[in-house]
Scaffold this motif. Structure first.
Motif, short mmCIF file in Angstrom:
data_model
loop_
_atom_site.label_atom_id
_atom_site.label_comp_id
_atom_site.label_asym_id
_atom_site.label_seq_id
_atom_site.Cartn_x
_atom_site.Cartn_y
_atom_site.Cartn_z
N SER A 14 -15.09 -2.67 14.35
CA SER A 14 -15.75 -1.59 15.09
C SER A 14 -15.48 -0.23 14.48
N SER A 15 -14.76 -0.21 13.37
CA SER A 15 -14.47 1.05 12.67
C SER A 15 -14.23 0.74 11.20
N GLY A 16 -14.18 1.81 10.41
CA GLY A 16 -13.88 1.62 8.99
C GLY A 16 -12.51 1.00 8.78
N LEU A 17 -11.54 1.39 9.59
CA LEU A 17 -10.19 0.84 9.45
C LEU A 17 -10.18 -0.66 9.73
N ASP A 18 -10.97 -1.09 10.72
CA ASP A 18 -11.07 -2.53 11.01
C ASP A 18 -11.62 -3.26 9.79
N LEU A 19 -12.64 -2.67 9.17
CA LEU A 19 -13.24 -3.28 7.98
C LEU A 19 -12.24 -3.37 6.86
N PHE A 20 -11.46 -2.31 6.65
CA PHE A 20 -10.48 -2.29 5.57
C PHE A 20 -9.39 -3.33 5.80
N SER A 26 0.82 -1.19 0.00
CA SER A 26 0.00 0.00 0.00
C SER A 26 0.86 1.25 0.00
N SER A 27 0.41 2.26 -0.75
CA SER A 27 1.12 3.53 -0.76
C SER A 27 0.62 4.38 0.40
N PRO A 28 1.48 5.33 0.88
CA PRO A 28 1.04 6.23 1.95
C PRO A 28 -0.22 7.01 1.57
N ASN A 29 -0.32 7.42 0.31
CA ASN A 29 -1.48 8.18 -0.14
C ASN A 29 -2.74 7.33 -0.08
N PHE A 30 -2.62 6.07 -0.48
CA PHE A 30 -3.77 5.16 -0.44
C PHE A 30 -4.23 4.96 1.01
N ASN A 31 -3.27 4.75 1.91
CA ASN A 31 -3.61 4.57 3.32
C ASN A 31 -4.27 5.82 3.90
N LYS A 32 -3.81 7.00 3.47
CA LYS A 32 -4.41 8.24 3.95
C LYS A 32 -5.86 8.36 3.51
N VAL A 33 -6.14 7.96 2.27
CA VAL A 33 -7.52 8.02 1.78
C VAL A 33 -8.40 7.05 2.57
N LEU A 34 -7.88 5.85 2.86
CA LEU A 34 -8.65 4.90 3.69
C LEU A 34 -8.93 5.49 5.06
N LEU A 35 -7.94 6.17 5.63
CA LEU A 35 -8.13 6.80 6.92
C LEU A 35 -9.20 7.88 6.85
N ASP A 36 -9.17 8.68 5.79
CA ASP A 36 -10.18 9.73 5.59
C ASP A 36 -11.57 9.13 5.45
N ILE A 37 -11.68 8.07 4.66
CA ILE A 37 -12.97 7.42 4.44
C ILE A 37 -13.50 6.86 5.75
N SER A 38 -12.63 6.22 6.51
CA SER A 38 -13.04 5.67 7.80
C SER A 38 -13.61 6.76 8.70
N GLY A 39 -12.96 7.93 8.71
CA GLY A 39 -13.40 9.02 9.54
C GLY A 39 -14.73 9.61 9.12
N GLU A 40 -15.09 9.44 7.85
CA GLU A 40 -16.34 10.01 7.33
C GLU A 40 -17.52 9.04 7.44
N LEU A 41 -17.26 7.80 7.80
CA LEU A 41 -18.34 6.82 7.93
C LEU A 41 -19.04 6.97 9.28
N SER A 42 -20.36 7.06 9.25
CA SER A 42 -21.12 7.09 10.50
C SER A 42 -21.25 5.66 11.04
N LYS A 43 -21.69 5.55 12.29
CA LYS A 43 -21.89 4.24 12.90
C LYS A 43 -22.93 3.43 12.11
N ASP A 44 -23.98 4.11 11.67
CA ASP A 44 -25.03 3.44 10.90
C ASP A 44 -24.49 2.95 9.56
N GLU A 45 -23.66 3.78 8.90
CA GLU A 45 -23.10 3.38 7.60
C GLU A 45 -22.15 2.19 7.77
#
Length: 209
Positions: free
Chosen positions: A42-48, A2-21
């Protein structure tokens, strides 16, 4: 890797996901992952991390997660993911030439204004899957015109450079939407006529004449 940029985008996406989503994403996974994996998400990062371990997510393999994000009505996050993947198939096929894009844009407006409640029928004729139709239906449940726009955007994304106004017109006529097809053809004729009467730019004039 994984590239650092790709990981950053995953981190951003995780932060934007609500609990319901996040809950809806876990539901969509179904039996793609085991019960133990479900429990530790329990988080988007866990899912990824789980998707990465299962070979369903990588910098050059984002299609699966992108589809999940669209299915929970987050096309913004899906597009962000596809944009960063950048190295081939995950981004999807390239779009049509500029001239055809203008024709498609014009045709989309006409179709969206006229297809009404029959948008699903047109979607099936254009080859859009039932899963995607259901996802599109939930985006603008009280606005048929915007729903039709989303349908045509999905069709154009899936067809890439092969998306052509002729294919759209043929699908309309196959659905017996002949009046709408006629309106599209009239719009395209008017567009072609306007282009033909545009004055030449300075760069297109031969300096020796």
């Amino acid at each position: 890797m994984s590239s650092p940029n790709f990981n950053k985008v995953l981190l951003d996406i995780s932060g934007e996901l609500s609990k319901d989503e996040l809950g809806r994403l876990k539901f969509l996974l179904g039996d793609q992952v085991g019960k133990r994996d479900h429990e530790r998400i329990s988080s988007g990062l866990d899912l990824f991390r789980v998707l990465t371990e299962r070979g369903r997510l990588a910098a050059a393999n984002t299609v699966y997660l992108s589809g999940l994000l669209r299915d929970i009505h987050r096309p913004d996050l899906s597009d962000k993911l596809l944009l960063v993947s950048g190295h081939g198939g995950a981004r999807g096929p390239p779009g049509p030439p500029e001239h055809e894009r203008a024709r498609l844009d014009a045709a989309m407006l006409v179709v969206a204004e006229n297809v009404g409640r029959s948008w699903r029928r047109l979607g099936r004729r254009l080859g859009v899957s039932e899963v995607r139709l259901e996802s599109i239906a939930g985006m603008h449940p009280s606005d048929l015109e915007e729903t039709a726009v989303e349908l045509l955007k999905e069709w154009r994304r899936s067809r890439g450079a092969q998306a052509q106004t002729e294919e759209l017109i043929e699908a309309l006529r196959s659905c017996q939407f002949n009046l709408t097809a006629d309106k599209v053809e009239d719009k395209l004729s008017a567009l072609a006529s306007a282009d033909a009467h545009k004055p030449q730019t300075e760069s297109s004039v031969d300096p020796h004449t």
